[in-house]
Design an enzyme around this catalytic site. Structure first.
Site, PDB file in Angstrom:
ATOM      1  CB  SER A 106       3.583   5.519  -6.390  1.00  0.00           C
ATOM      2  OG  SER A 106       3.263   4.359  -5.702  1.00  0.00           O
TER       3      SER A 106
ATOM      4  CB  SER B 295       1.548   0.803  -6.290  1.00  0.00           C
ATOM      5  OG  SER B 295       1.360   0.472  -4.947  1.00  0.00           O
TER       6      SER B 295
HETATM    7 ZN    ZN Z   1       2.276  -2.934  -2.368  1.00  0.00          ZN
END
Ligand code: ZN
Ligand code: NAG
Ligand code: NAG
Ligand code: NAG
Ligand code: NAG
Length: 523
Positions: free
Chosen positions: A202, A137
């Site tokens: 993220s 991510s």
């Molecule tokens: Zn993950």
């Protein structure tokens, strides 16, 4: 036979078929017709409306009309070539195509659509990164926010930086800026919202430059780079960094990364700081909230910047919250953020993440992962209602997929979390949903007998039901298949095709006339 009766019979047959797992119910079948006399209909998760829809499906007219309707809709969807004043990016962490496909059934049936699946334009995003076939991510955040592919574990830095490189993480020549910065430079407002810790990979893509996603607090940096490295951890960058210190809205979990452990027992820092207090002290027009009530009661009139940290760690899974959790849903955070940012006449960019779809999957908690997917869809529906398609580009995508499988020949109307009909060669049932790998292996495998357990005796309806895996691994892995991109609003038609993930912010920037690349308003 009137259409009405056909519908009724089909409803009854389908309701009954859940109790007759192996045989589908066909209207031409005598048993099926007779079953309509059955006195008490078993209810299947309140799916009446859904069942009657299936009845229509037997008539060819239903499908012919549906097909024509779709063509008509396409013909009446002209390309929107206006300038996007606002850009809203929604990220479903780990929301591969099997995830949102299966979530439709949870919503009410296979023929249902999640809010974003109705968007006019879709494409596929290729998620591999510079050093891995299947990405994480952090590198994907760098791709879909900063416009370049990079190495796993790194955020906001180029592919020259290897993961955990304490030296290159401070070399500004390697830094790449996110579309949030491009928007700020254009006089717009920017924000970040997530259900994970706000310092997680993220959301950190919006504002951080760091060679290691785990450097969420200074203690982590110290243990990897030593005490005098001068490497700024992610929480510090959020409060004091070039982009972080200009974000108007910051909502999520992760309080613990901001406070020294001696100031608060839940704090994880070891530099004596309280970054939350530092944020509050930065300006009398900064506001801090830490529960739903405070968020709702906040009068935004006198507030320029809003920080909301609703849990010490990640926010709770929606299915595991109650009144007492006093934590906003993703939709509630979305509403407040859009109200807040809409005050800027120049527009805004906001990144909104449904971050725990991924966590559910890593633990093979399919129920939690799919419920988080529905929560994500609700937030998107709300964003669409609160904004105008004419001036707001909404892009919905995932960072990567999972090893999540959706297979077998279950009958329509079956519980998506139930078994598929038919028996494998070991004579035991198998589930519609499962994973190629993950931590639940032992639970489903009888080591002494060298055989599978019957999964239906283990999966009993708890939110944390684990689902079966083929390979034992401590944590279920991401998948390398493409993820879908859904777009609505100005220049949404650019998002069709199959493209590399890092092109996404270039398309958003084009639509909104950001940065110095190709932009819609330069023509
Ligand atoms: Zn993950
Ligand atoms: C900083 O990064 C640039 C670009 O990758 C590289 O050319 C340069 O050698 C790096 N500087 C140091 C001191 O490592
Ligand atoms: C933050 O620091 C603590 C040590 O104080 C560490 O145990 C923790 O795992 C760190 N990282 C995160 C992401 O919380
Ligand atoms: C914030 O301001 C208050 C009041 O001036 C002060 O007492 C406090 O130490 C400050 N906190 C930090 C972390 O700077
Ligand atoms: C919010 O604050 C402003 C300015 O102080 C005030 O005029 C307004 O009435 C307040 N709104 C609410 C809902 O309390």
């Amino acid at each position: 036979m009137s259409r009405h009766i056909v519908v009724l019979i089909a409803v009854v047959c389908l309701l009954l078929s859940s109790g007759r797992a192996l045989s589908g119910c066909n209207l031409d079948d005598e048993d099926c017709r007779e079953s309509r006399m059955h006195p008490d209909l078993p209810s299947v998760n309140g799916r009446m409306e859904y069942q009657s829809k299936i009845a229509d499906e037997e008539a060819s007219d239903y499908w012919l009309e549906q097909g024509k309707q779709f063509v008509r809709e396409k013909l009446h969807t002209p390309a929107n070539t206006k300038i996007a004043k606002n850009v809203i990016m929604f990220l479903g962490d780990g929301m591969g195509i099997t995830t949102h496909s299966a979530a439709r059934t949870l919503l009410g049936g296979e023929e249902q659509s999640l809010a974003f699946e109705k968007f006019p334009h879709t494409g596929l995003s290729r998620t591999y990164n510079v050093n891995k076939i299947v990405p994480d991510s952090a590198s994907t955040a760098t791709a879909y926010l900063c416009g370049i592919k990079a190495n796993s574990g790194t955020i906001g830095v180029s592919g020259y930086v290897d993961r955990s490189d304490c030296l290159q993480t401070r070399n500004v020549s390697n830094y790449v800026s996110s579309i949030a910065k491009w928007a700020l430079d254009a006089g717009k407002s920017a924000g970040v919202v997530t259900t994970t810790r706000i310092t997680h990979a993220s959301p950190a893509g919006v504002y951080a430059h760091v060679a290691e996603r785990n450097w969420e607090n200074d203690s982590e940096v110290k243990s990897d780079c030593g005490a005098d490295s001068n490497v700024e951890d992610i929480a510090y960058q959020l409060i004091h960094g070039e982009v972080g210190s200009k974000l108007s809205v910051i909502l999520g979990g992760g309080r613990r990364e901001f406070v020294d452990t001696t100031l608060n027992a839940n704090g994880k820092r070891s530099d004596g700081r309280n970054l939350i207090e530092e944020f509050i002290n930065q300006s009398s027009r900064n506001a801090y909230v830490e529960n739903l009530e405070e968020l709702n009661n906040l009068n935004i009139t006198n507030v320029d910047r809003l920080l909301g940290l609703f849990q010490d760690n990640h926010m709770l899974y929606h299915l595991e919250t109650d009144e007492q959790s006093n934590q906003p849903t993703l939709a509630e955070m979305t509403r407040k953020s859009i109200e807040f940012l809409s005050r800027n006449e120049q527009g805004y960019f906001i990144f909104i993440e449904g971050g725990r779809i991924d966590h559910g999957h890593h633990d093979t908690y399919a129920r939690l992962a799919l419920d988080e997917t529905l929560e994500f869809a609700k937030a998107i529906q709300l964003a669409r209602e609160l904004t105008e398609e004419a001036d707001t580009l909404i892009v919905v995508t995932a960072d990567h997929s999972h090893s999540f499988t959706y297979s077998g020949y279950a009958n329509r109307g079956n519980d998506i979390f139930g078994p598929a009909p038919g028996k494998p060669s070991d004579g035991k049932p198998y589930m519609t949903l499962g994973y190629a790998n993950g931590p639940s292996y032992d639970k489903f495998y009888d080591v002494e007998q060298h055989q599978r357990q019957d999964p239906t005796t283990i999966i009993t309806g708890k939110p944390r039901d684990e689902f079966p895996v083929t390979i034992p691994l401590a944590s279920e892995t991401h998948g390398g298949d493409d993820v879908a991109v859904f777009a609505s609003g100005p220049w949404a038609h650019l998002f069709t095709g199959v493209y590399d993930q890092n092109t996404i912010p270039h398309m958003m920037a084009y639509a909104s006339c950001l940065a110095d690349g190709q932009i819609a308003c330069s023509k």
